[in-house]
Design a protein around this motif. Structure first.
Motif, PDB file in Angstrom:
ATOM      1  N   ARG A 107       1.512  -4.142  -5.712  1.00 22.16           N
ATOM      2  CA  ARG A 107       1.779  -3.437  -6.972  1.00 22.16           C
ATOM      3  C   ARG A 107       0.539  -2.696  -7.461  1.00 22.16           C
ATOM      4  N   GLU A 111       0.406   1.275  -8.020  1.00 20.95           N
ATOM      5  CA  GLU A 111       0.193   1.800  -9.373  1.00 20.95           C
ATOM      6  C   GLU A 111      -0.982   2.776  -9.401  1.00 20.95           C
ATOM      7  N   LEU A 117       3.873   2.133 -13.725  1.00 22.48           N
ATOM      8  CA  LEU A 117       4.083   0.709 -13.527  1.00 22.48           C
ATOM      9  C   LEU A 117       5.025   0.467 -12.351  1.00 22.48           C
TER      10      LEU A 117
END
Length: 277
Positions: A107, A111, A117
């Motif tokens: 993640r 990002e 997000l």
């Protein structure tokens, strides 16, 4: 007092897709989806980019893209980027700390790449367990897609065990489409969720499957075409509506407008609004 929540605009049906691994065939898939106005979530492994300048041997089917190409392809605003874990590890073989690292590091990288997000993921190899799900809760993941086909259109109750309707190679795919399109949905709402890997279309020489699917399912005025996270956020907003004891006062504490059919009347409960019926 009968209350049935609907999708944005009062629509009763929604369609979403989910495709994994960040392979070159996603480019062709995305072109097909964009032509038909259908939205998809693409699940990427940021620790598995191909080397820059990679040249694959003739006949190679699973062709991951280098980072520079990934950044361009998935910047398409019509679709969502989600995680698929950093190294595509089977999460059931890892400790809870390793599970969290695989998800959070993926993640974080995504990002940085895409400037937004990254809130969902698909389980690598489709493997998950209660222990894996507990580890995911600590990462703040909004949803995690499995590979368990439901062959129905019910709205999921557990977002960390998000089961799709079917894979695109399901032998009953078109029958499911027909059933979904014909459903008049007298109460509740329906979701068709298709998943797969775009390299499979090349391996199986069946690109016509997704062409036919999109042709059949697109251009409908009774379907909301959305990404995974759009559906998750909207359904969660519906479930967050606060209702008085007599059912005649509804408060929307979220930042998302919610549509509902209440005693046969369409009502919009705007973000932060209290509605008295």
């Amino acid at each position: 007092m009968s209350t049935f929540y609907r999708f944005p605009g009062g629509l009763r049906k929604a369609l979403t897709l989910s495709y994994d691994d960040g392979v070159e065939q996603d480019i062709r898939l995305m072109e097909i989806l964009d032509k038909h106005g259908i939205r998809c979530t693409f699940n990427l492994n940021s620790g598995c980019w191909a080397p820059e300048g990679v040249v694959y041997a003739p006949g190679t089917i699973h062709r991951r893209m280098p980072k520079s190409q990934v950044e361009k392809v998935y910047a398409n605003p019509n679709h969502e980027v989600a995680a698929h874990c950093l190294t595509h590890a089977s999460l059931t073989e890892l400790s809870p700390a390793e599970v969290a690292w695989e998800v959070l590091e993926d993640r974080r990288n995504l990002e940085v790449m895409f400037g937004g997000l990254i809130r969902g993921l698909a389980y690598p190899f489709g493997t998950f367990s209660d222990r894996v799900v507990d580890a995911l809760k600590a990462t703040g993941a909004a949803y995690a897609r499995t590979v368990v086909s439901t062959n129905d259109f019910s709205i999921p109750n557990d977002w960390l065990r998000l089961h799709p309707t079917c894979h695109h190679n399901a032998p009953n795919l078109m029958q499911l489409c027909d059933r979904f399109l014909a459903d008049t949905v007298p109460f509740g709402s329906k979701l068709f969720y298709l998943w797969g890997h775009s390299y499979e279309f090349e391996a199986d020489d069946n690109w016509q499957v997704i062409e036919d699917f999109c042709e059949k399912m697109s251009g409908r005025d009774d379907i909301w075409y959305a990404t995974n996270i759009q559906i998750v956020d909207y359904v969660n907003a519906c479930r967050a509506i606060i209702t008085s004891a007599d059912g005649k006062t509804l408060h929307n504490p979220t930042c998302i407008d919610v549509w509902a059919d209440i005693n046969g009347k369409r009502v919009v409960i705007h973000a932060g609004e209290t509605v008295k019926l």
